[in-house]
Design an enzyme around this catalytic site. Structure first.
Site, mmCIF file in Angstrom:
data_model
loop_
_atom_site.group_PDB
_atom_site.id
_atom_site.type_symbol
_atom_site.label_atom_id
_atom_site.label_comp_id
_atom_site.label_asym_id
_atom_site.label_seq_id
_atom_site.Cartn_x
_atom_site.Cartn_y
_atom_site.Cartn_z
ATOM 1 N N THR A 95 0.671 -1.251 -0.014
ATOM 2 C CA THR A 95 0.098 0.044 -0.086
ATOM 3 C C THR A 95 0.909 1.216 -0.027
ATOM 4 O O THR A 95 0.469 2.174 -0.625
ATOM 5 C CB THR A 95 -0.800 -0.026 1.314
ATOM 6 O OG1 THR A 95 -1.942 -1.184 1.222
ATOM 7 C CG2 THR A 95 -2.186 0.992 1.185
ATOM 8 N N TYR A 106 3.672 -12.103 6.294
ATOM 9 C CA TYR A 106 2.443 -11.790 5.450
ATOM 10 C C TYR A 106 2.078 -12.785 4.422
ATOM 11 O O TYR A 106 2.810 -13.200 3.668
ATOM 12 C CB TYR A 106 2.907 -10.472 4.757
ATOM 13 C CG TYR A 106 1.439 -9.639 4.130
ATOM 14 C CD1 TYR A 106 0.357 -10.085 4.101
ATOM 15 C CD2 TYR A 106 1.980 -8.435 3.126
ATOM 16 C CE1 TYR A 106 -0.568 -9.410 3.380
ATOM 17 C CE2 TYR A 106 0.928 -8.120 2.569
ATOM 18 C CZ TYR A 106 -0.159 -8.482 2.585
ATOM 19 O OH TYR A 106 -1.393 -7.673 1.898
ATOM 20 N N LYS A 162 0.422 -11.459 9.097
ATOM 21 C CA LYS A 162 -1.007 -10.631 8.608
ATOM 22 C C LYS A 162 -1.493 -11.592 7.585
ATOM 23 O O LYS A 162 -0.907 -12.068 6.620
ATOM 24 C CB LYS A 162 -0.320 -9.442 7.742
ATOM 25 C CG LYS A 162 -1.573 -8.740 7.079
ATOM 26 C CD LYS A 162 -0.710 -7.380 6.335
ATOM 27 C CE LYS A 162 -1.795 -6.865 5.536
ATOM 28 N NZ LYS A 162 -1.191 -5.640 4.547
#
Length: 297
Positions: free
Chosen positions: A52, A140, A168
């Site tokens: 992001t 992640y 995550k």
């Protein structure tokens, strides 16, 4: 080894990286945005240079500058996690060392993407990073982007490493997550905003969010309500935020977050190619999603 049940707090936002109109790094803007996310949106921690944050298109030097500026801005009142994951183990280790030197509180390390290593390679990648890094690691797991899922047995094996403390979880497989939660003491954070409440129900602890640039207060209220056993309030907050939880991903989340931040006068600026800035139609849809959640953009 027993870890803190919630090593990075309840709510983390994967912060966008503000750029100036000419596309260079806006360090002053990054400090302002970080302060807004911590002080106004109630974030316990920020992830810097995640996807992001446009990590594929920022340089190693920019990543380090950004991290230092954010730590200076909010490091006294929030944890700062550095996204260091790449599909090259040696490069990931270099970024991890730079982040540690800069003063980060933890590392976000994604499954190596595109080159699709076998599970033995996935395990070795995480072990080698954890062996050489001195910081706690959040793994992640995002198979729809990485191209490779972290198998349940692999996750349980890497969980034995003292520095691998959290996940995550963007796998979209609550059964697999439930199995890992039963077999390890990993702290599970949702990597998908809308899946936060279901993940809490099976033992998750929070969210690493994208829409939380705008929904942070709602998410904190949802998690706090769930933790005190007030499921009705938790569900109400989940449903209220759902239009933004999902709407932020109509286009790549970075594009819409930046459009929304620009619209309310917060630092964001343009995106870097190959992303493109969201158009007026996309922003209008995002405004409708936000209005449905009771948020003005």
């Amino acid at each position: 080894m027993t870890h803190h049940p919630r090593p990075f707090g309840r709510l983390l936002t994967a912060m966008v990286t503000p750029f100036t109109p000419d596309g260079s790094l806006d360090l002053e803007g990054a400090a302002r945005l970080a302060a807004h996310l911590v002080d106004e949106q109630r974030n316990d921690a920020l992830v810097i240079s995640g996807t992001t944050g446009e990590s594929p298109t920022t340089t190693d030097t920019e990543k380090e500058q950004l991290l230092r500026v954010v730590i200076d801005a909010v490091g006294d009142r929030a944890k700062v996690i550095a996204g260091v994951g790449t599909n090259n183990t040696a490069h990931t280790i270099e970024l991890a060392h730079a982040a540690e030197k800069a003063g980060a509180d933890g590392l976000l390390v994604v499954t190596p993407y595109y080159n699709k290593p076998p599970q033995a390679g996935v395990e070795r990648h995480f072990r080698e990073v954890a062996d050489t890094a001195g910081l706690p690691i959040m793994v992640y797991d995002i198979p729809h982007r990485a191209g490779t899922a972290i198998a349940t047995d692999t996750m349980c094996r890497i969980a034995e490493h003292e520095r691998i403390v959290a996940v995550k979880d963007a796998k979209g497989d609550l059964i697999a997550s439930s199995q890992v939660l039963a077999r390890t003491d990993l702290a599970y954070y949702s990597g998908d905003d809308g899946a936060t409440l279901p993940l809490l129900a099976i033992g998750g602890v929070g969210l690493v969010g994208t829409s939380s640039h705008f929904t942070g207060v709602l998410v904190q209220e949802m998690i706090e309500a769930f933790e005190r056993g007030d499921n009705a309030t938790a569900l109400a907050r989940h449903r209220q935020a759902m239009p933004l939880f999902t709407g932020i991903f109509r286009s790549p989340g970075t594009m819409l977050v930046k459009a929304g931040l620009n619209a309310i006068g917060l630092p964001a600026g343009p995106v870097r190619s190959p992303l493109v800035d969201a158009g007026e139609d996309e922003l209008n849809l995002l405004r409708q999603d936000a209005a449905a959640a009771g948020i003005v953009l």
